[in-house]
Scaffold this active site. Sequence first.
Site, PDB file in Angstrom:
ATOM      1  N   MET A  24       1.003  -2.212 -11.407  1.00 53.58           N
ATOM      2  CA  MET A  24      -0.262  -1.857 -10.764  1.00 53.58           C
ATOM      3  C   MET A  24      -0.956  -3.130 -10.301  1.00 53.58           C
ATOM      4  O   MET A  24      -1.217  -4.030 -11.106  1.00 53.58           O
ATOM      5  CB  MET A  24      -1.164  -1.092 -11.742  1.00 53.58           C
ATOM      6  CG  MET A  24      -0.580   0.243 -12.187  1.00 53.58           C
ATOM      7  SD  MET A  24      -1.565   1.057 -13.477  1.00 53.58           S
ATOM      8  CE  MET A  24      -1.087   0.114 -14.928  1.00 53.58           C
ATOM      9  N   CYS A 108       5.098   1.534  -2.433  1.00 52.98           N
ATOM     10  CA  CYS A 108       3.674   1.378  -2.111  1.00 52.98           C
ATOM     11  C   CYS A 108       3.347   2.081  -0.791  1.00 52.98           C
ATOM     12  O   CYS A 108       3.939   1.759   0.246  1.00 52.98           O
ATOM     13  CB  CYS A 108       3.305  -0.102  -2.010  1.00 52.98           C
ATOM     14  SG  CYS A 108       1.549  -0.359  -1.640  1.00 52.98           S
ATOM     15  N   GLU A 233      -1.959   5.869 -13.463  1.00 58.37           N
ATOM     16  CA  GLU A 233      -3.362   6.256 -13.599  1.00 58.37           C
ATOM     17  C   GLU A 233      -3.663   6.830 -14.981  1.00 58.37           C
ATOM     18  O   GLU A 233      -4.729   6.582 -15.552  1.00 58.37           O
ATOM     19  CB  GLU A 233      -3.729   7.269 -12.504  1.00 58.37           C
ATOM     20  CG  GLU A 233      -5.219   7.437 -12.359  1.00 58.37           C
ATOM     21  CD  GLU A 233      -5.656   7.529 -10.906  1.00 58.37           C
ATOM     22  OE1 GLU A 233      -6.681   8.161 -10.666  1.00 58.37           O
ATOM     23  OE2 GLU A 233      -4.979   6.962 -10.033  1.00 58.37           O
TER      24      GLU A 233
END
Length: 554
Positions: A24, A108, A233
Site C-alpha cells: 500500500m 494499480c 483496506e
Amino acid sequence: MPKLQGFEFWSRTLRGARHVVAPMVDQSELAWRLLSRRHGAQLCYTPMLHAQVFVRDANYRKENLYCEVCPEDRPLIVQFCANDPEVFVQAALLAQDYCDAIDLNLGCPQMIAKRGHYGAFLQDEWDLLQRMILLAHEKLSVPVTCKIRVFPEIDKTVRYAQMLEKAGCQLLTVHGRTKEQKGPLSGAASWEHIKAVRKAVAIPVFANGNIQCLQDVERCLRDTGVQGVMSAEGNLHNPALFEGRSPAVWELAEEYLDIVREHPCPLSYVRAHLFKLWHHTLQVHQELREELAKVKTLEGIAAVSQELKLRCQEEISRQEGAKPTGDLPFHWICQPYIRPGPREGSKEKAGARSKRALEEEEGGTEVLSKNKQKKQLRNPHKTFDPSLKPKYAKCDQCGNPKVSGFRLQATKASALGVGRVVSALLGVAGLVPAQLGLQRGSRWHGCLRTAPCFQPSPCPGLEGKRVWVGWGEGEASGLGAVPRAASRPWASGRGFPSEAAPLLASLAPGVVLATGSRDFLCPGQQMCVQPVPRLLQEASLQRDCRLPRSRIAF
C-alpha cells in the site's frame, strides 16, 4: 543454494503464509508491517516503489528500503512498478538482498499509473510483460512474483495468469476486480475469477478483495482454494483482522505510535493511519478530526489520539450495559469500513461534515488549498478568483489558447537587473509579427504560459510561403514544418530587419537576449527570448545556463 520456485518457495521461504498484508503506497511502511505481524500477519509487502527512481536515486533506496531493514520484518516481498525490462531488473538487483522476493505491480488502477504507464495499464501488453518476467527470472537470485487485476472475461484472465506463469512468475496475487473498479465504483471482487485462476496454474495463488474480517479470510480460502489471502483496506481499519479480534481503537493506535517512535516514518503516514483507525469515532467527534488534520508533530498526533480515547471512555462509562444501536457496533472498536457506492457517496450524510465544510466554517467563503496558500505567501497580491483570470479563445487547430496579439509582463526581471527590458521589448513585440511574418497558430500557443517563444508554426493558409525563422527564412510546408532556429545573440540584430537593432541595443546593460531551443531548457521550441546575464555569456555557458526558460513572459 539454488533459487526455490513455486510451492517450494511458498512453503519454505514464505513459511506457508496464509495471512498477507498488501503493498500500500505510503501505508505499508515498516512500523505498520511490524504492528500487523504482531497481530496475525504472516507475510508483508513493502509499499510500491518506482523502479526507475529506485535505480537512479540513492536517497530513495535508503529511505524506502535500506534503512527499514529489521530482523522481525521477514518474510518480506518488495514491490516495484516498471514498464521497462532492463530498469525493472536493475532495481530488483539492488533490492534482492533485502527481501525474499520481488513483485511486479500489475494491479494499480489509479490515474497516476495510467499516466506513468504501469500497474494495471500494462495488462494488455503481454509481450512486454513476458520479457520483464523472463529477464527477472533469469537474472535475480530471489523469485519474481506478480500482483494482477482480472479482465471482465474469466477465460482471458486465466490465459493472462498462465502467460505470467510460463514467463517465470513463481507466485500470483489476483485482485478480483477489473482496473475500472475503483473508488466509489469498486463493487464486489469476483472470487469466481480467482478460483478459475487457481485451478489453471501450478504456482501458489493469493486472493485479494472482499476481506473485512477473519470469517471472510476463512471463507475465501475455502471457496477459492487459494494458498493465502491478502488484505489492504480491511487491515488498515483493523490490524488485528487476522487474529479475529476487534480491539479498542486506542489499544492499536497507542501500540502503533510506540513502534513509530522506535522506527520513525513520515508524519503523513502516521496521520493517515490514525484517520483510518479512528474513522468511525471521528464521525462523532468532528472537531478532533480537524485537530488531527492540523497537528504538525508526532506528539501532537498522540495527544489527539489520547483525547479521543478519553472521550470514548467517558461515553463507555455513561453507556454501561447498553447495546449497540444503528448499523454499526460501538464506534470505538476496530471495525470494517464499507465504501459507499456512487449514489450513496454523492449524498452528504446529515451527521458528517466534509473537510471543506469544516474549513469554510472557520475561514469563511475564501477557502484556499495548502498549495495556493503557499503561493499567496510568496506573492501577497496573487488572486485565485476565476473571474479575474484572462480568458482566451481556443484555436481551431490545436485547442490551446488562441493568440490575438502579444502582451508582455515582467515576472522576475528585477532579479537580473533588467528593469528596462519590458519597454524595449514592447517595441519588438509590435515589430516582430509585422516584419518577420510569423503567424499565430498551432503549437505556438503552447508558449503562452511559460516563455515568449516566437514559434513559427504557420496556419494552413501559409503553406508554401516564405517565413522568417531564426537567422534565415524557410518554406512553411505545414503546421510546425519550419527550419529550426539557430542559437545566436539578438543583440547583433544580424539576420533580422534593421529596425530591430536599435530596440535590441537599448536593453539594460549586462543583459543579452539569446535565441535557441536546446540552449535554455526549451526542448522543441524555436527562438525563445531568454535574458542571460552577460557573465554567463562571457564564460561561454550560454548553451547550458540551466536558468528557467524565461524571465520575461507574454
